[in-house]
Design an enzyme around this catalytic site. Structure first.
Site, PDB file in Angstrom:
ATOM      1  N   TYR A  51       0.827  -1.208   0.000  1.00 22.64           N
ATOM      2  CA  TYR A  51       0.000   0.000   0.000  1.00 22.64           C
ATOM      3  C   TYR A  51       0.861   1.257   0.000  1.00 22.64           C
ATOM      4  O   TYR A  51       1.841   1.366   0.739  1.00 22.64           O
ATOM      5  CB  TYR A  51      -0.913   0.031   1.244  1.00 22.64           C
ATOM      6  CG  TYR A  51      -1.685   1.324   1.356  1.00 22.64           C
ATOM      7  CD1 TYR A  51      -2.763   1.573   0.526  1.00 22.64           C
ATOM      8  CD2 TYR A  51      -1.299   2.306   2.254  1.00 22.64           C
ATOM      9  CE1 TYR A  51      -3.461   2.771   0.599  1.00 22.64           C
ATOM     10  CE2 TYR A  51      -1.981   3.511   2.340  1.00 22.64           C
ATOM     11  CZ  TYR A  51      -3.068   3.736   1.501  1.00 22.64           C
ATOM     12  OH  TYR A  51      -3.732   4.927   1.562  1.00 22.64           O
ATOM     13  N   HIS A  81      -4.987  15.941  -4.286  1.00 22.91           N
ATOM     14  CA  HIS A  81      -5.209  16.236  -2.866  1.00 22.91           C
ATOM     15  C   HIS A  81      -4.994  17.715  -2.526  1.00 22.91           C
ATOM     16  O   HIS A  81      -5.294  18.129  -1.398  1.00 22.91           O
ATOM     17  CB  HIS A  81      -4.308  15.358  -1.992  1.00 22.91           C
ATOM     18  CG  HIS A  81      -4.826  13.954  -1.856  1.00 22.91           C
ATOM     19  ND1 HIS A  81      -5.119  13.167  -2.949  1.00 22.91           N
ATOM     20  CD2 HIS A  81      -5.115  13.188  -0.763  1.00 22.91           C
ATOM     21  CE1 HIS A  81      -5.560  11.984  -2.540  1.00 22.91           C
ATOM     22  NE2 HIS A  81      -5.564  11.976  -1.215  1.00 22.91           N
ATOM     23  N   ASN A 193       1.359  12.982   4.087  1.00 16.83           N
ATOM     24  CA  ASN A 193       0.697  12.157   5.081  1.00 16.83           C
ATOM     25  C   ASN A 193       1.234  12.474   6.475  1.00 16.83           C
ATOM     26  O   ASN A 193       2.307  11.999   6.856  1.00 16.83           O
ATOM     27  CB  ASN A 193       0.926  10.687   4.731  1.00 16.83           C
ATOM     28  CG  ASN A 193      -0.110   9.762   5.343  1.00 16.83           C
ATOM     29  OD1 ASN A 193       0.129   8.573   5.468  1.00 16.83           O
ATOM     30  ND2 ASN A 193      -1.257  10.280   5.705  1.00 16.83           N
ATOM     31  N   TYR A 278     -13.686  36.514  43.854  1.00 22.26           N
ATOM     32  CA  TYR A 278     -12.958  35.362  43.338  1.00 22.26           C
ATOM     33  C   TYR A 278     -11.933  35.746  42.270  1.00 22.26           C
ATOM     34  O   TYR A 278     -10.883  35.104  42.162  1.00 22.26           O
ATOM     35  CB  TYR A 278     -13.931  34.353  42.723  1.00 22.26           C
ATOM     36  CG  TYR A 278     -14.799  33.617  43.713  1.00 22.26           C
ATOM     37  CD1 TYR A 278     -14.719  33.843  45.085  1.00 22.26           C
ATOM     38  CD2 TYR A 278     -15.723  32.677  43.268  1.00 22.26           C
ATOM     39  CE1 TYR A 278     -15.529  33.171  45.977  1.00 22.26           C
ATOM     40  CE2 TYR A 278     -16.535  31.988  44.153  1.00 22.26           C
ATOM     41  CZ  TYR A 278     -16.440  32.235  45.504  1.00 22.26           C
ATOM     42  OH  TYR A 278     -17.233  31.559  46.385  1.00 22.26           O
ATOM     43  N   ARG A 281      -9.105  36.695  44.558  1.00 23.14           N
ATOM     44  CA  ARG A 281      -8.725  35.714  45.554  1.00 23.14           C
ATOM     45  C   ARG A 281      -8.303  34.379  44.925  1.00 23.14           C
ATOM     46  O   ARG A 281      -7.445  33.675  45.452  1.00 23.14           O
ATOM     47  CB  ARG A 281      -9.902  35.478  46.503  1.00 23.14           C
ATOM     48  CG  ARG A 281      -9.535  34.797  47.780  1.00 23.14           C
ATOM     49  CD  ARG A 281     -10.708  34.299  48.603  1.00 23.14           C
ATOM     50  NE  ARG A 281     -11.945  35.022  48.450  1.00 23.14           N
ATOM     51  CZ  ARG A 281     -13.121  34.541  48.816  1.00 23.14           C
ATOM     52  NH1 ARG A 281     -13.205  33.330  49.345  1.00 23.14           N
ATOM     53  NH2 ARG A 281     -14.231  35.241  48.649  1.00 23.14           N
ATOM     54  N   PHE A 327      -1.070   8.963  11.420  1.00 27.29           N
ATOM     55  CA  PHE A 327      -1.520  10.207  10.799  1.00 27.29           C
ATOM     56  C   PHE A 327      -2.717  10.816  11.520  1.00 27.29           C
ATOM     57  O   PHE A 327      -3.108  11.945  11.234  1.00 27.29           O
ATOM     58  CB  PHE A 327      -1.911   9.943   9.340  1.00 27.29           C
ATOM     59  CG  PHE A 327      -2.866   8.789   9.189  1.00 27.29           C
ATOM     60  CD1 PHE A 327      -4.174   8.853   9.644  1.00 27.29           C
ATOM     61  CD2 PHE A 327      -2.442   7.609   8.613  1.00 27.29           C
ATOM     62  CE1 PHE A 327      -5.039   7.792   9.530  1.00 27.29           C
ATOM     63  CE2 PHE A 327      -3.298   6.528   8.487  1.00 27.29           C
ATOM     64  CZ  PHE A 327      -4.615   6.617   8.949  1.00 27.29           C
ATOM     65  N   GLU A 412     -12.238   6.306   6.133  1.00 27.43           N
ATOM     66  CA  GLU A 412     -11.786   7.202   7.205  1.00 27.43           C
ATOM     67  C   GLU A 412     -13.015   7.579   8.030  1.00 27.43           C
ATOM     68  O   GLU A 412     -13.596   8.650   7.868  1.00 27.43           O
ATOM     69  CB  GLU A 412     -11.095   8.426   6.595  1.00 27.43           C
ATOM     70  CG  GLU A 412      -9.879   8.035   5.764  1.00 27.43           C
ATOM     71  CD  GLU A 412      -9.432   9.109   4.792  1.00 27.43           C
ATOM     72  OE1 GLU A 412      -9.997  10.221   4.831  1.00 27.43           O
ATOM     73  OE2 GLU A 412      -8.525   8.833   3.993  1.00 27.43           O
TER      74      GLU A 412
END
Length: 497
Positions: A51, A81, A193, A278, A281, A327, A412
């Site tokens: 792959y 991409h 990637n 507060y 403090r 990734f 995905e």
């Protein structure tokens, strides 16, 4: 010059690179990269199907690509991409993105040759920067779109910065005397990637928070003096009984800044008040957890900066390729979301102190810090601006990393949305800086109105603010806020020098 080894880059060094510092590549790391690349060549020589090397990607992982098309496969990957949209990353963030990716590739698990890494470093050092759109990554399978825009530059495509305008990437390389590369098997995937957009922006924001969180203590101490608050809540015995590190550190620092007393403190030693609100403090408890959050998130972001985030991973020692999920951006996404929450809470308690500075029901100061109320509005709108910023920060504090939209035909099916977390964080840090500037300016005026000497430890901050901010009479507030922010930045720089 900052040497990149793949192992020891940190947020401060990345910030220096973002600001223009050049980088050098560790030759031992490059030698390991070359050895790692040999594994890819062996896989090809043996005719194995692996792959990312000789298959399609994602849903197309079962499609085997013949050897004659492997170079085209990698180029097609980068081109397809590069699908980012929106405003480009600023050039400093782009420099950080490039440096983070170089550092990742030097881990020698990407199967890339040294040549693309050298070219990326040359582009960084010569100011040949890709135009990288800020939107389009979901932060799993890496920051694919942003890194693809970066990778396009290396093959002479895409867009590059030339001053404030965009030019074709090939032209920018030629003008710098650089030659584009031809991608070989696995190299397109190796370049795109990873989690480097999330990690770069997260580390840059963390570097800024390293300055702003301690600054918030000083500004709060100035407000405490202007509001004639007590030092009693910072007694170390209180905090030893609840031993959170950040809380203990902030309480000690407040006493260090304020000292045991001051002329202002002596003026209300026997006053009728028993306890402060507060926002005064509980400064150690609220500022303290922000410190602890930065420590925790900063460690995650630094580890991620020095991690291999590819898929598949190439292991030189066993000559193997292994698919995994490094990734996935959930680690840096969580860190960015946590830091956005910390920034928001620091701004929120700051805004509450500002309310006390401008509201005479809560202090001995005139309304809106002006003795000419009616004729002058004083800091009325300054507080409104702060409230607007804090309200927006509450939206930015909503975590992005809990969202997911499955992509890539369901392959995905859980994504981090980390780039959204990182961009939100950046906006939150910008807003925090402005909110602290507003508080500092109001507290400065409050101390001036009291007309008594504050704590000695506040002198460096007060001297810087005094030079930048004359006593108040109504004038354009935007310039006052900007001048105060500049003075605070210079104060931090001097403190670090």
């Amino acid at each position: 010059m900052i040497q990149l080894t793949g192992n020891d880059l940190d947020a401060r060094a990345l910030a220096r690179i973002a600001a223009g510092a050049p980088v050098a590549l560790d030759e031992a790391a490059l030698a390991r990269v070359a050895e790692n690349r040999a594994v890819i060549q062996r896989i090809l020589d043996e005719g194995r199907t692996v792959y990312g090397i000789n298959t399609g990607f994602g849903q197309f992982a079962t499609v085997v690509i013949p050897p004659s098309q492997l170079a085209q496969l990698q180029l097609n990957l980068v081109r397809s991409h590069a699908a980012g949209v929106g405003e480009p990353l600023p050039q400093d963030q782009t420099r950080a993105l490039m440096a983070a990716r170089i550092n990742c590739l030097l881990k020698a698990h990407s199967g890339i040759r040294p040549e693309p890494i050298r070219l990326l470093a040359e582009c960084l050092n010569r100011g040949v920067l890709p135009v990288v759109p800020s939107q389009g990554s979901v932060g799993a399978s890496g920051d694919l779109a942003p890194l693809a825009h970066m990778a396009l530059l290396l093959v002479g495509e895409g867009l590059a910065w030339e001053g404030d305008r965009h030019v074709p990437g090939g032209e920018a390389l030629a003008r710098a005397g650089l030659t584009p590369i031809t991608l070989e098997p696995k190299e397109g995937l190796a370049l795109i990637n990873g989690t480097q957009l999330i990690t770069a922006l997260g580390n840059l924001a963390a570097a800024r928070l390293m300055d702003l969180i301690p600054l918030a203590d000083e500004v709060a101490a100035l407000s405490l003096e202007a509001l004639r608050g007590t030092r009693a809540p910072y007694d170390p015995r209180i905090h030893k009984a609840r031993p959170h590190p950040g809380q203990i550190e902030v309480a000690a620092r407040m006493l260090e800044i304020l000292g045991p007393t001051s002329e202002i403190a002596e003026s209300h030693r026997d006053c009728h008040r028993v306890q402060d609100a507060y926002s005064l403090r509980c400064i150690p408890q609220v500022h303290g957890v922000a410190r602890d959050a930065l420590r925790f998130a900063g460690e995650i972001l630094q580890r991620e900066l020095n991690s291999a985030t590819d898929n598949p991973m190439i292991f030189t020692d066993t000559q193997e390729s292994r698919s995994g999920g490094n990734f996935h951006g959930q680690y840096p996404a969580f860190a960015c979301d946590l830091l956005a929450i910390a920034a928001c809470d620091l701004a929120s308690i700051s805004e509450r102190r500002q309310e006390r500075l401008v509201n005479p029901a809560y202090s001995d100061l005139p309304a809106f810090l002006t003795r000419e109320g009616g004729l002058e509005s004083g800091f009325m709108m300054a507080h409104v601006t702060s409230a607007a910023l804090v309200s927006e920060m509450k939206l930015l504090a909503h975590p992005a990393c809990v969202d997911t939209i499955p992509t890539s035909a369901g392959k995905e099916d859980h994504v981090s949305m980390g780039p959204i977390a990182a961009r939100k964080l950046w906006k939150a840090v910008d807003a925090l800086e402005q909110v602290l500037a507003l508080e500092a300016r109001m507290a400065l005026e409050g101390v001036r109105i009291l007309g008594m000497a504050p704590a000695e430890g506040l002198r460096p901050l007060l001297e810087r603010l005094d030079r930048a901010c004359p006593p108040w009479h109504d004038r354009p507030m935007y310039a006052e806020i900007s001048g105060t922010a500049d003075a605070l930045r210079e104060h931090v720089r001097q403190s670090l020098a």
